[in-house]
Scaffold this motif. Structure first.
Motif, mmCIF file in Angstrom:
data_model
loop_
_atom_site.group_PDB
_atom_site.id
_atom_site.type_symbol
_atom_site.label_atom_id
_atom_site.label_comp_id
_atom_site.label_asym_id
_atom_site.label_seq_id
_atom_site.Cartn_x
_atom_site.Cartn_y
_atom_site.Cartn_z
ATOM 1 N N ASP A 77 0.852 -1.186 0.000
ATOM 2 C CA ASP A 77 0.000 0.000 0.000
ATOM 3 C C ASP A 77 0.890 1.239 0.000
ATOM 4 O OD1 ASP A 77 -1.859 1.972 0.458
ATOM 5 O OD2 ASP A 77 -2.414 1.295 2.461
ATOM 6 N N HIS A 78 1.139 1.818 -1.151
ATOM 7 C CA HIS A 78 2.103 2.898 -1.276
ATOM 8 C C HIS A 78 1.596 4.249 -0.803
ATOM 9 C CE1 HIS A 78 5.709 1.416 -3.572
ATOM 10 N NE2 HIS A 78 4.961 0.346 -3.458
ATOM 11 N N LEU B 26 3.533 -13.062 -9.655
ATOM 12 C CA LEU B 26 2.820 -12.120 -10.498
ATOM 13 C C LEU B 26 2.733 -10.793 -9.758
ATOM 14 C CD1 LEU B 26 0.967 -11.312 -12.906
ATOM 15 C CD2 LEU B 26 -0.957 -12.234 -11.559
ATOM 16 N N VAL B 27 3.144 -9.714 -10.414
ATOM 17 C CA VAL B 27 3.100 -8.375 -9.826
ATOM 18 C C VAL B 27 2.101 -7.543 -10.627
ATOM 19 C CG1 VAL B 27 4.430 -6.346 -9.136
ATOM 20 C CG2 VAL B 27 5.522 -8.615 -9.178
ATOM 21 N N VAL B 28 1.112 -6.985 -9.932
ATOM 22 C CA VAL B 28 0.052 -6.228 -10.600
ATOM 23 C C VAL B 28 -0.050 -4.845 -9.961
ATOM 24 C CG1 VAL B 28 -2.404 -6.133 -11.203
ATOM 25 C CG2 VAL B 28 -1.226 -8.347 -11.073
ATOM 26 N N PRO B 29 0.451 -3.802 -10.633
ATOM 27 C CA PRO B 29 0.291 -2.448 -10.097
ATOM 28 C C PRO B 29 -1.113 -1.918 -10.362
ATOM 29 C CG PRO B 29 1.593 -2.403 -12.114
ATOM 30 C CD PRO B 29 1.268 -3.843 -11.845
ATOM 31 N N VAL B 30 -1.674 -1.239 -9.376
ATOM 32 C CA VAL B 30 -2.993 -0.608 -9.510
ATOM 33 C C VAL B 30 -2.777 0.889 -9.402
ATOM 34 C CG1 VAL B 30 -5.312 -0.409 -8.533
ATOM 35 C CG2 VAL B 30 -4.118 -2.615 -8.486
ATOM 36 N N GLU B 31 -3.146 1.614 -10.432
ATOM 37 C CA GLU B 31 -2.804 3.023 -10.520
ATOM 38 C C GLU B 31 -3.958 3.949 -10.209
ATOM 39 O OE1 GLU B 31 -2.722 4.898 -14.475
ATOM 40 O OE2 GLU B 31 -2.632 2.860 -15.251
ATOM 41 N N GLY C 264 -4.259 8.087 -11.182
ATOM 42 C CA GLY C 264 -3.573 9.246 -11.720
ATOM 43 C C GLY C 264 -2.208 8.920 -12.289
ATOM 44 N N ARG C 265 -2.095 7.763 -12.958
ATOM 45 C CA ARG C 265 -0.848 7.317 -13.577
ATOM 46 C C ARG C 265 0.254 7.053 -12.563
ATOM 47 N NH1 ARG C 265 -1.153 4.671 -17.611
ATOM 48 N NH2 ARG C 265 0.997 5.144 -18.211
ATOM 49 N N THR C 266 -0.120 6.812 -11.329
ATOM 50 C CA THR C 266 0.841 6.472 -10.278
ATOM 51 C C THR C 266 0.360 5.219 -9.568
ATOM 52 O OG1 THR C 266 1.409 8.789 -9.901
ATOM 53 C CG2 THR C 266 1.957 7.236 -8.152
ATOM 54 N N PRO C 267 1.204 4.187 -9.419
ATOM 55 C CA PRO C 267 0.767 2.986 -8.692
ATOM 56 C C PRO C 267 0.582 3.282 -7.212
ATOM 57 C CG PRO C 267 3.085 2.815 -9.266
ATOM 58 C CD PRO C 267 2.586 4.060 -9.917
#
Length: 300
Positions: free
Chosen positions: A38-39, A107-112, A114-117
């Motif tokens: 959670d970034h 498996l790595v799945v980024p969720v963005e 505003g074009r930021t994960p």
């Protein structure tokens, strides 16, 4: 006669009541373990309680085995996931397979947003192409292969789940608003979306369509403090949440929360909470219990 049977304990207005079960369902369906980084410290309620506790750690038995017992293994795992894999996610913003030093494929799945994960899913563990550490040969051989179709299906599902989580969080806030948003709610929304960036009062003023001086008065009237203090408090709350609930390095937490350097982050954290971030994390732990730098990713 058609009868309607409603599911118990399913309240769309309360994400904490069903998000965890949605992740468990995906794990059961695909036979994997799912981790979520959670970034933006989004997966917490207003009291700082995590909505998906324990999901920030890789809990698959193969990943956990020896990680904290063998010197340098934990550091190697952090280098793989917190830096190499997530650097690839920042650059590409699309699902990929990452092959780690321990012989595992995830498996790595980024969720963005505003074009930021803002959320990064890890799903596995699959048997990777690399050799496992000595003594792990049997456990490595028992891991399932990364079947192309299943992995692609899972990537699509997790992308939808991630976007659904973001929308559920938005809906839970919107459900409390039956009138047009107040200035306080607009300011809070701005902080939610931009506190991790080099945000300034002038940026808030543009979002509110007022002058910077007017925006400053609105912040003080709504929150009782100047904008920079409010922004710092938001960043400190996110940093505290990440320190207490994840094992992210302080450098990564500083970056995620909008601090230019880890030294500045540490100084401001000490000023805000009266202790350095390391001591804050150690206090929590006491109360509860550099490998190959080449990129190992395979986009799908």
């Amino acid at each position: 006669m058609l009868k309607t049977v409603f599911l118990d304990k399913f309240d769309p207005g309360s994400p904490g009541s069903y998000l965890a079960e949605a992740i468990y369902a995906a794990e059961r369906l695909f036979g994997v373990t799912i981790t979520i980084h959670d970034h933006r410290a989004l997966l917490f309620d207003a009291d700082g309680k995590p909505l998906l506790p324990g999901r920030d750690h890789h809990t698959h038995p193969y990943c956990r085995a020896g990680r904290y017992a063998v010197p340098e293994w934990n550091r190697s795992c952090l280098a793989e996931c917190a830096f190499q894999a997530e650097s690839a996610a920042l650059c590409e913003l699309r699902p990929f397979l990452h092959h780690c030093w321990k012989g595992v494929t995830e498996l790595v799945v980024p969720v963005e947003r505003g074009r930021t994960p803002v959320l990064i899913f890890y799903a596995g563990a699959f048997r990777g192409p690399g050799a496992p550490p000595a003594g792990f040969e049997a456990a490595h051989a028992a891991l399932p292969p990364a079947d192309e179709k299943s992995v692609s299906d899972l990537a699509r599902l997790l992308t939808l789940v991630g976007q659904g989580i973001l929308r559920a969080l938005e809906s839970s806030r919107e459900s409390e608003r039956r009138q047009p948003p107040s200035r306080k709610q607009q300011i809070r929304k701005f902080l939610d979306e931009h506190a991790h960036e080099p945000a300034a009062l002038s940026d808030l003023a543009r979002a509110l369509h007022v002058s910077p001086s007017r925006a400053g008065h609105l912040v003080t009237a709504a929150f009782g403090c100047p904008f920079q203090e409010l922004l710092l408090a938001e960043r400190m709350t996110r940093a505290r949440n990440l320190l207490l609930s994840t094992d992210y390095p302080q450098k990564e937490i500083a970056r995620c929360c909008g601090f230019g350097t880890v030294h500045y982050f540490s100084r401001m954290f000490r000023r805000f909470y009266g202790m350095p971030p390391g001591r804050c994390r150690d206090a929590k732990k006491n109360g509860v219990p550099g490998r190959d730098p080449r990129k190992r990713t395979e986009f799908i």
